[in-house]
Structures are given as structure tokens and as C-alpha cells.
Design an enzyme around this catalytic site. Structure first.
Site, PDB file in Angstrom:
ATOM      1  N   LYS A 106      47.908  38.603  45.659  1.00 31.27           N
ATOM      2  CA  LYS A 106      46.449  38.728  45.733  1.00 31.27           C
ATOM      3  C   LYS A 106      45.962  38.194  47.075  1.00 31.27           C
ATOM      4  O   LYS A 106      46.174  37.027  47.398  1.00 31.27           O
ATOM      5  CB  LYS A 106      45.793  37.964  44.584  1.00 31.27           C
ATOM      6  CG  LYS A 106      44.263  38.002  44.641  1.00 31.27           C
ATOM      7  CD  LYS A 106      43.646  37.200  43.515  1.00 31.27           C
ATOM      8  CE  LYS A 106      42.133  37.115  43.689  1.00 31.27           C
ATOM      9  NZ  LYS A 106      41.498  36.302  42.641  1.00 31.27           N
ATOM     10  N   ALA A 116      47.210  25.915  30.046  1.00 36.02           N
ATOM     11  CA  ALA A 116      46.689  24.557  30.205  1.00 36.02           C
ATOM     12  C   ALA A 116      47.701  23.516  29.746  1.00 36.02           C
ATOM     13  O   ALA A 116      47.979  22.540  30.454  1.00 36.02           O
ATOM     14  CB  ALA A 116      45.375  24.404  29.439  1.00 36.02           C
ATOM     15  N   VAL A 122      43.713  32.336  24.696  1.00 38.10           N
ATOM     16  CA  VAL A 122      42.839  33.345  25.297  1.00 38.10           C
ATOM     17  C   VAL A 122      43.649  34.224  26.231  1.00 38.10           C
ATOM     18  O   VAL A 122      43.580  35.446  26.184  1.00 38.10           O
ATOM     19  CB  VAL A 122      41.660  32.672  26.027  1.00 38.10           C
ATOM     20  CG1 VAL A 122      40.840  33.712  26.795  1.00 38.10           C
ATOM     21  CG2 VAL A 122      40.782  31.941  25.017  1.00 38.10           C
ATOM     22  N   ALA A 149      44.348  36.153  37.324  1.00 40.61           N
ATOM     23  CA  ALA A 149      44.157  36.156  38.766  1.00 40.61           C
ATOM     24  C   ALA A 149      43.962  34.723  39.233  1.00 40.61           C
ATOM     25  O   ALA A 149      43.304  33.930  38.562  1.00 40.61           O
ATOM     26  CB  ALA A 149      42.957  37.013  39.155  1.00 40.61           C
ATOM     27  N   THR A 190      38.739  31.199  38.973  1.00 45.78           N
ATOM     28  CA  THR A 190      38.861  29.736  39.034  1.00 45.78           C
ATOM     29  C   THR A 190      39.378  29.106  37.749  1.00 45.78           C
ATOM     30  O   THR A 190      39.563  27.889  37.701  1.00 45.78           O
ATOM     31  CB  THR A 190      37.490  29.113  39.376  1.00 45.78           C
ATOM     32  OG1 THR A 190      36.503  29.589  38.450  1.00 45.78           O
ATOM     33  CG2 THR A 190      37.072  29.463  40.796  1.00 45.78           C
ATOM     34  N   VAL A 222      43.739  35.401  29.309  1.00 44.31           N
ATOM     35  CA  VAL A 222      43.315  36.464  30.222  1.00 44.31           C
ATOM     36  C   VAL A 222      43.156  35.956  31.652  1.00 44.31           C
ATOM     37  O   VAL A 222      42.756  36.704  32.527  1.00 44.31           O
ATOM     38  CB  VAL A 222      41.991  37.114  29.758  1.00 44.31           C
ATOM     39  CG1 VAL A 222      42.191  37.802  28.432  1.00 44.31           C
ATOM     40  CG2 VAL A 222      40.869  36.088  29.689  1.00 44.31           C
TER      41      VAL A 222
END
Length: 493
Positions: free
Chosen positions: A77, A15, A44, A49, A340, A46
Site C-alpha cells: 500500500k 488486538a 470484526v 489496510a 488507523t 475488517v
């Protein structure tokens, strides 16, 4: 009026550094950008994707794709495979592609519905290029002017390495990084934040503050008391256990989402390892049981001890409050079911750049930012609820999810599709009609009727159209390299 000249970003991770990189690239030297982070405070990390808009960020930043793939250990992906979501033993794909080819005023699935009544046995995904490449493990970018050959894609990558990559770009462009922890937040007479005081007593002043401090929301919540809309009555999962594992010998170009008795498991293939996690609701399963579910369903050897993450699904009531803009987890949280999390970082900072003030912050721009943010969060929320609501599983958790009173607009979308297969994209909805279509069909909805427009075509024309479309969607697959060969080729450039 005073010109905005100083932006302070609190927090690093994806971020913070995506915010820094994009703002510096777009605003250049018109503002100074300072980022404060502490190596002692973890992230965090994780969100591994992504969805196709991540490529827009990379393009704006001028990233070389080969370098990006190498630096972030990324893979391609094309889709998400949902396993056991409707009922155990069944699966479907949500791809980034568009199945078939639509007619004017009539989506492709109406043509297929009539074809199925005429004896066509193929399902929706037989006409989806992304699907065929995903299951075949193939990928390369296709150069074609024909829109039917478009194959949208995104990436799996190591979120920590991506943040480091963005940091390197940002600092090279002139972003100033300061190591430290915030001890005190100073506010001016008008209530705006005026400066952050670090533990070493250093004072960092600014005019706009970007809060990337994670779940705690040090500025947006702990200082300004913005408030939080709790959506756990719609999305009750409140915990996740994450663990990396050894990579597969062959990587697949899609994310796996595997439903379990009180939640779901993700599997994300990277070049050097797999990302794994189990999202669950602690009201239906203990932490230890959830940990066992995850560890027993790993396909490769764990590389670390599993770590537990707690969260509450929802959003800050105002993601821009006074002179603070919350980006990332400080702005809210939606479980990573449709990948998302990083996109919400991206859209939050892009929205700020679109509305960035030249002089003093004006109420109208703040209200517009918050209006758009709220709409985006709500539309993604509804799409996530859709997956849970349309299930036929028998466990307590899933039974309860099937009886949730869903948001009004979502209920309308489901009813409309059930009745006649109609799908309408809401303004600025992140997910296209093809996404809603794949999840609704995958979760078992079969519309009662199809569009009358397809009855204007003779039976033979319908069969011919479907046959040709399927052949055209399949044709590139035979000529494409394997996904792993593509990655090796890009890394060697």
C-alpha cells in the site's frame, strides 16, 4: 511493593495477538502472559489496510517479509485514492510520500504555488514518488541515501490471517493460550480486577488485564463502568456492511475510498481476494439501500453474504482504568477512513510497554497513558472530520457534514492554511504536514498567499527547481518492477 508478574489478555484477533506478541518480545520472561479467547466468538476482522508504522511492529518482532507476505496474503500500500469526496467525478490521492522537497522554513507547496503563478501546470502529486508508482502499479524498495527518493509504504493484508500468524509467533515464544468464555469477573478489595472465571469454573488470576474483548468492553466498560465519549456529532456514520470478493487479475498498490450519498466505500486488494465495505449513516439511508450500494459497486464477484457491523464513533474516557488497559475496539472506535484501526492497537500496546510498571501500578503512569491516548484519538478524529467537512456534494448527508461545527483546533488549522498555506504539525500527531496538505488541497482549498521566502528566488530558478524535482521523482518509476511482479518475487524467496 509487589512485582508485576502476570498479564492476562482477554480476547484474540489482531488486538489480542499483537498485544501478546509485542509484550512477550519486549518483556521476555520477566512476566507470564496468558491469552483467553473463544473460537465461538468471532472478531470484526475488517481492518485490512495499514499505515507505515506497521513495519516497525514487524521489525521488532523480527518477521521475515517474504514469510509475512505469504502468511497474510498481503499486498503493498502506497496511498489511498479518494474518489467523489470533493464532488462526484473528482479524485485525489493521499500518499505516504512527501511531495517535492521543502526549503528551510518553507514547505514545498509554497514553491509550487509561485511556480503555478508563473505558468507551471503540474499539481502537487506530479512531485510525489508514491503517487507516480501507485498510478503506474509499480513497486520495489529503493536503496538510496537521498531523502527525496524515500517511498514509505504499508500493507493490505487479511486481518484474520495476520492474527493467526501473530498467534503462532506468540505461542512459540511462550504465551499461554486458554480456550474459553468468561463467566465471572472477580475484583479485589481495592476495586481492581483480580481474576477471570471461565465457564468451566477455571480461575485465571493476574495483576494487569488487557481488554481486547471488542466493542462490548467486558472489563473496561461492563465491569469497571469507565464511560464513553460519543463523537457521532462530528462523525455520524454508525454502520458498515462488509463483503469479500474475487481478486482482480492485476492488483493496485493503493486503497480506494469512494464516496456515496450517505457514506463511503472501501476497496482493498489482497493476493487472494478483495476486501470491500460500505460505511454509512443509518439516519440517511436504510440498511437495505446501503447493501445495494455496496453490491452494485463491487468490481468482482462476491464470495460471501454481506455482514452488517454497528458502531459508535468515540473513545473510552480512560483507556487505562485501575489495572485494566483497553486495546483495540474496547478502547474506542474511529471509522477506517485513514486505515488507523490496526495502528491504534499498535500504539496502545507500545505506549503500555513504554510505561509498564516494575512494581505496583502508579497513578502518574496511568494518567500519562490516558493523556497520550486521548490526544492521539482526538488528532486522528480531527483528520477524519477534515475529509467530510471540506466537501462540495449536494446530498443531505454531505450538506449536513459541511455545516458541522468542527473541533476548535481543526477550525484553526483550516483557517491558517486558507489564509497563507501554513501547516504546523501538532506534537505527536500521527499525520505529517504532507498528509494534511494532500487532503486540504485534494478537497479544494487553495491558499490565498504563499510564503514570502520563495520570492527571494528568481523566476527562472523556481521553474528550474520544479522541472528538476519532477524529473527526479519520475526517474525510478521506469526502472521498478510491477507491483504484482514484486509480490511474486518475494513469495518465491
Amino acid at each position: 511493593m509487589r512485582q508485576i508478574q502476570k498479564v492476562v489478555i482477554l480476547g484474540g484477533g489482531t488486538a489480542g495477538w499483537m498485544s501478546a506478541a509485542l509484550m512477550k518480545k519486549v518483556l521476555g520472561d520477566t512476566v507470564s502472559i496468558t491469552l483467553i479467547e473463544s473460537d465461538e466468538i468471532g472478531t470484526v476482522g475488517v481492518g485490512e489496510a495499514t499505515i507505515p508504522p506497521i513495519r516497525l511492529v514487524n521489525n521488532v518482532l523480527g518477521l521475515n517479509e517474504s514469510e509475512f507476505l505469504k502468511e497474510t496474503k498481503a499486498t503493498i500500500k502506497l496511498a489511498i485514492r479518494f474518489e467523489n469526496w470533493k464532488r462526484p467525478g473528482e479524485s485525489y490521492f493521499h500518499t505516504f510520500g512527501v511531495p517535492g522537497k521543502s526549503m528551510a522554513f518553507c514547505h514545498f507547496h509554497h514553491v509550487l504555488a509561485r511556480g503555478q503563478k508563473l505558468g507551471v501546470e503540474d499539481d502537487l502529486w506530479a512531485y510525489d514518488l508514491n503517487y507516480h508508482c501507485a498510478v503506474a502499479g509499480k513497486f520495489a524498495q529503493i536503496n538510496s541515501q537521498d531523502p527525496i527518493m524515500e517511498m514509505p509504504f504499508a500493507y493490505h493484508f487479511d486481518a484474520g490471517l495476520y492474527a493467526q500468524f501473530l498467534r503462532k509467533i506468540s505461542e512459540k515464544a511462550g504465551v499461554k493460550r486458554i480456550e474459553g468464555k468468561v463467566q465471572q469477573v472477580l475484583r479485589g478489595q481495592n476495586g481492581d480486577i483480580s481474576a477471570l472465571v471461565l465457564e468451566n469454573s477455571r480461575k485465571i488470576d493476574g495483576e494487569i488485564f488487557i481488554d481486547c474483548s471488542g466493542f462490548k468492553g467486558l472489563l473496561i466498560e461492563q465491569t469497571l463502568g469507565t464511560g464513553f465519549d460519543d463523537w457521532s456529532h462530528w462523525l455520524p456514520c454508525d454502520s458498515a456492511i462488509a463483503v469479500p470478493s474475487e481478486h482482480h487479475q492485476q492488483t493496485v498498490p493503493y486503497t480506494r475510498s469512494i464516496a456515496h450519498k450517505a457514506g463511503w466505500q472501501w476497496q482493498i486488494p489482497l493476493q487472494h481476494r478483495n476486501g470491500n465495505g460500505h460505511v454509512f449513516c443509518s439516519r440517511y439511508i436504510t440498511d437495505e439501500e446501503a447493501r445495494s450500494v455496496l453490491m452494485e459497486n463491487l468490481e468482482t464477484k462476491a464470495l460471501a453474504e454481506p455482514r452488517l457491523i454497528r458502531f459508535t464513533t468515540g473513545r473510552r474516557r480512560r483507556q487505562w482504568n485501575r489495572n485494566v488497559v483497553a486495546i483495540g475496539l474496547s478502547s474506542g472506535f474511529l471509522e477506517p477512513l485513514e486505515s488507523t484501526s490496526i495502528h491504534l492497537i499498535q500504539s496502545g500496546i507500545v505506549r503500555l510497554l513504554q510505561l509498564f510498571p516494575q512494581h505496583d501500578i502508579k497513578p502518574a503512569m496511568v494518567e500519562e497513558y490516558n493523556r497520550q491516548s486521548q490526544l492521539e484519538f482526538e488528532q486522528i478524529r480531527d483528520f477524519l472530520v477534515l475529509h467530510y467537512y471540506l466537501n462540495e456534494r449536494e446530498e443531505d448527508f454531505w450538506n449536513d457534514m459541511r455545516h458541522v461545527q468542527v473541533p476548535e483546533l481543526l477550525a484553526h488549522k483550516i483557517a491558517l492554511f486558507k489564509e497563507n498555506g501554513k501547516l504546523f504539525r501538532e506534537q505527536n500527531d500521527l499525520f505529517l504536514e504532507s498528509s494534511w496538505l494532500q487532503v486540504m488541497v485534494g478537497q479544494g482549498i487553495k491558499p490565498q498567499e504563499y510564503h514570502p521566502l520563495v520570492n527571494t528566488l528568481p523566476d527562472a530558478a523556481i521553474i528550474k527547481m520544479l522541472t528538476q524535482l519532477k524529473a527526479k521523482k519520475l526517474e525510478p518509476v521506469f526502472h521498478l518492477p510491477s507491483h504484482d511482479d514484486y509480490i511474486r518475487h518475494m513469495l518465491s524467496r
